[in-house]
Design an enzyme around this catalytic site. Sequence first.
Site, PDB file in Angstrom:
ATOM      1  N   ASP A  93       0.736  -1.403   0.003  1.00 64.66           N
ATOM      2  CA  ASP A  93      -0.016  -0.190  -0.109  1.00 64.66           C
ATOM      3  C   ASP A  93       0.893   1.266   0.122  1.00 64.66           C
ATOM      4  O   ASP A  93       0.245   2.253  -0.431  1.00 64.66           O
ATOM      5  CB  ASP A  93      -0.803   0.215   1.207  1.00 64.66           C
ATOM      6  N   HIS A  94       2.205   1.420   0.422  1.00 72.16           N
ATOM      7  CA  HIS A  94       2.920   2.260   0.650  1.00 72.16           C
ATOM      8  C   HIS A  94       3.564   2.918  -0.895  1.00 72.16           C
ATOM      9  O   HIS A  94       4.207   4.078  -0.536  1.00 72.16           O
ATOM     10  CB  HIS A  94       3.823   2.010   1.605  1.00 72.16           C
ATOM     11  N   ASP A 126       3.615  -0.675  11.487  1.00 75.70           N
ATOM     12  CA  ASP A 126       3.241   0.506  11.005  1.00 75.70           C
ATOM     13  C   ASP A 126       2.620   1.262  12.300  1.00 75.70           C
ATOM     14  O   ASP A 126       1.816   0.631  12.977  1.00 75.70           O
ATOM     15  CB  ASP A 126       2.072   0.496   9.915  1.00 75.70           C
ATOM     16  N   ARG A 154      -2.079  12.661  10.321  1.00 79.28           N
ATOM     17  CA  ARG A 154      -0.799  13.337  10.493  1.00 79.28           C
ATOM     18  C   ARG A 154      -0.770  14.398   9.637  1.00 79.28           C
ATOM     19  O   ARG A 154      -0.823  14.189   8.242  1.00 79.28           O
ATOM     20  CB  ARG A 154       0.445  12.098  10.247  1.00 79.28           C
ATOM     21  N   SER A 206       5.859   7.642  12.790  1.00 80.83           N
ATOM     22  CA  SER A 206       5.679   6.491  11.865  1.00 80.83           C
ATOM     23  C   SER A 206       6.663   5.346  12.826  1.00 80.83           C
ATOM     24  O   SER A 206       7.532   5.778  13.400  1.00 80.83           O
ATOM     25  CB  SER A 206       6.551   6.558  10.552  1.00 80.83           C
ATOM     26  N   ARG A 257       8.588   3.404  11.312  1.00 86.17           N
ATOM     27  CA  ARG A 257       9.666   2.991  10.396  1.00 86.17           C
ATOM     28  C   ARG A 257      10.983   2.851  11.254  1.00 86.17           C
ATOM     29  O   ARG A 257      11.650   3.712  12.007  1.00 86.17           O
ATOM     30  CB  ARG A 257       9.924   4.041   9.467  1.00 86.17           C
TER      31      ARG A 257
END
Length: 780
Positions: A127-128, A192, A474, A669, A671
């Site tokens: 999806d990213h 995520d 965000r 995030s 990440r």
Amino acid sequence: MAPYSLLVSRLQKALGARQYHVASVLCQRAKVAMSHFEPNEYIRYDLLEKNINIVRKRLNRPLTLSEKIVYGHLDDPANQEIERGKTYLRLRPDRVAMQDATAQMAMLQFISSGLPKVAVPSTIHCDHLIEAQLGGEKDLRRAKDINQEVYNFLATAGAKYGVGFWRPGSGIIHQIILENYAYPGVLLIGTDSHTPNGGGLGGICIGVGGADAVDVMAGIPWELKCPKVIGVKLTGSLSGWTSPKDVILKVAGILTVKGGTGAIVEYHGPGVDSISCTGMATICNMGAEIGATTSVFPYNHRMKKYLSKTGRADIANLADEFKDHLVPDSGCHYDQLIEINLSELKPHINGPFTPDLAHPVAEVGSVAEKEGWPLDIRVGLIGSCTNSSYEDMGRSAAVAKQALAHGLQCKSQFTITPGSEQIRATIERDGYAQILRDVGGIVLANACGPCIGQWDRKDIKKGEKNTIVTSYNRNFTGRNDANPETHAFVTSPEIVTALAIAGTLKFNPETDFLTGKDGKKFKLEAPDADELPRAEFDPGQDTYQHPPKDSSGQQVDVSPTSQRLQLLEPFDKWDGRDLEDLQILIKVKGKCTTDHISAAGPWLKFRGHLDNISNNLLIGAINVENGKANSVRNAVTQEFGPVPDTARYYKKHGIRWVVIGDENYGEGSSREHAALEPRHLGGRAIITKSFARIHETNLKKQGLLPLTFADPADYNKIHPVDKLTIKGLKDFAPGKPLTCIIKHPNGTQETILLNHTFNETQIEWFRAGSALNRMKELQK
């Protein structure tokens, strides 16, 4: 087989007065699968019940829902030390979910572990990596072409190691989880930060870094500091223009971006029943913006309706039998309690530049005028993992339909992002998508798109001051379009739609009038729409790849010349010495999110290649020395240059370095690249006033030292030209501060104390060089 309710009745008669929970026995006979895609993986409410009873007997007090689910997944409930906010819990999550940008590094780490298969049900979601440019199908085709190497890696790695793979176009990870995998009482971790979305279906769903996911996929108990519990009691009921989004916008204004750190936010009270299941998911999703570990709602009839409509009535029936374990105990204690009367709550809009700057919609126009924020709205964007449900699209379409009836279209550009292929297909069938197109909207691909910076925006130049309004979660500086002068506001999709039609922040749909094409004034009525489709959901195209039963012949290739993927090399072990004369790479001024540390947008294509992605290290952070981004002094040459270039220079010359940060460093995030990159380029420690939870854990996992000033004022004692020595590592122990000697260029020194949150296990990660190194040591 007899219906579930009939089986229950028969068992009740057979058991008579014997003290057994009927559903515990029934679980032996009527197993219920966790999802349609994993028919041999079953929901273990019996084990949840057993563990809860063990803990309840030990603690001898009423339990919150959060405690029931978390403690119900303890690896050793009989002996685990439990103290909110202090002890570390060893947990056994039910499943793992990964999105394609973080799954690359997670799967590369799993490959490095040498294990043959994942130990728990796991999925990858694409999806990213899909950039919003022209619209749905065209953007999807382009993404498949550009990212073919990465998609092939993820698909073959999934097939090799037993991980389900959701292809590009399937939708956003959190919507897919809600539709297929979340259920009341589940403990799910996802790579995520908005994984808490699943709390809308009564689960404890927590965002983590890839290294945490690797632990769980490897069958290792997952560590989490025992969370505090913030209770939010909801009374009254939602009505009119007020939506579920307004609940979390209000809570964000109360708690701020770090007020939920180290806590689970647990919603309860009579007002809960006025919120749809997907509305509850919206509230839980954006709980990430207050730093919360996760958020959760108690199981109720709205969740049962959603489970049944998404083909999981068997799970709903099982949850009914175990409902006592899926709601909080009466009289349970919350560490903090907030009360919100939904009947009095007004529509809100938060921003710009931070999601906790809350304004009632009725007031934002006057505030914008006072602050000099652009009033004209250039783009309105609805959708994202936060607000892309059937109900969201229906309420937005209800607003758009009124404008069309008066001959109006949007004055602002308008985009729509469906949350999943199922949502896209269903809103196409039911006419919502066409209404939104007719009012001027462009339907984008089922993906994250502009919400994460995957937006090829053409209507402005970088540096041009402008306003956008979104239903996203965000709104950090430059997040959506890489323009630091874009003033981004977040609100509900129906408010976005109304504002896009009006074209200005000064419009209040509750009181203001629009002028129709015929010159007559009219007022928009509050939108009303079904929370679920009256017919069944249309699943759309099949986008799921099952892992094969036999994957022995499956190859996973990573080219040594690839610019997108790179096999990982182990980080070096601790050399047994204190860290002497660390150079300060940058002293960061103010907010520093993971977007500042490791930017997304165009950099997403390098998420599987550690060396290439490291070229974005801290390029968004503001240097306190000169007030600029991506400009730091090289201590050797005395020249200013980009942060990554300076870090590479230090690494090449054997100079170890440290970063100095401000409050809530690493918010946003999940990440883990924001931790991998500084480690890869020679960083040894990050010293701040405070950390965001996920980032602090990610740093520990990669063998770095996340440390906090014992006295936050000591931040001011350190200057970018100083050198730091961190002492006490030979006696590194939980709860024992480390000593830092600040060496100023004039020869003077100051000594300060640095705190940490390491436990014994995490200290072993540091000594081994990383959590992955430690895992390999334990396998020998």
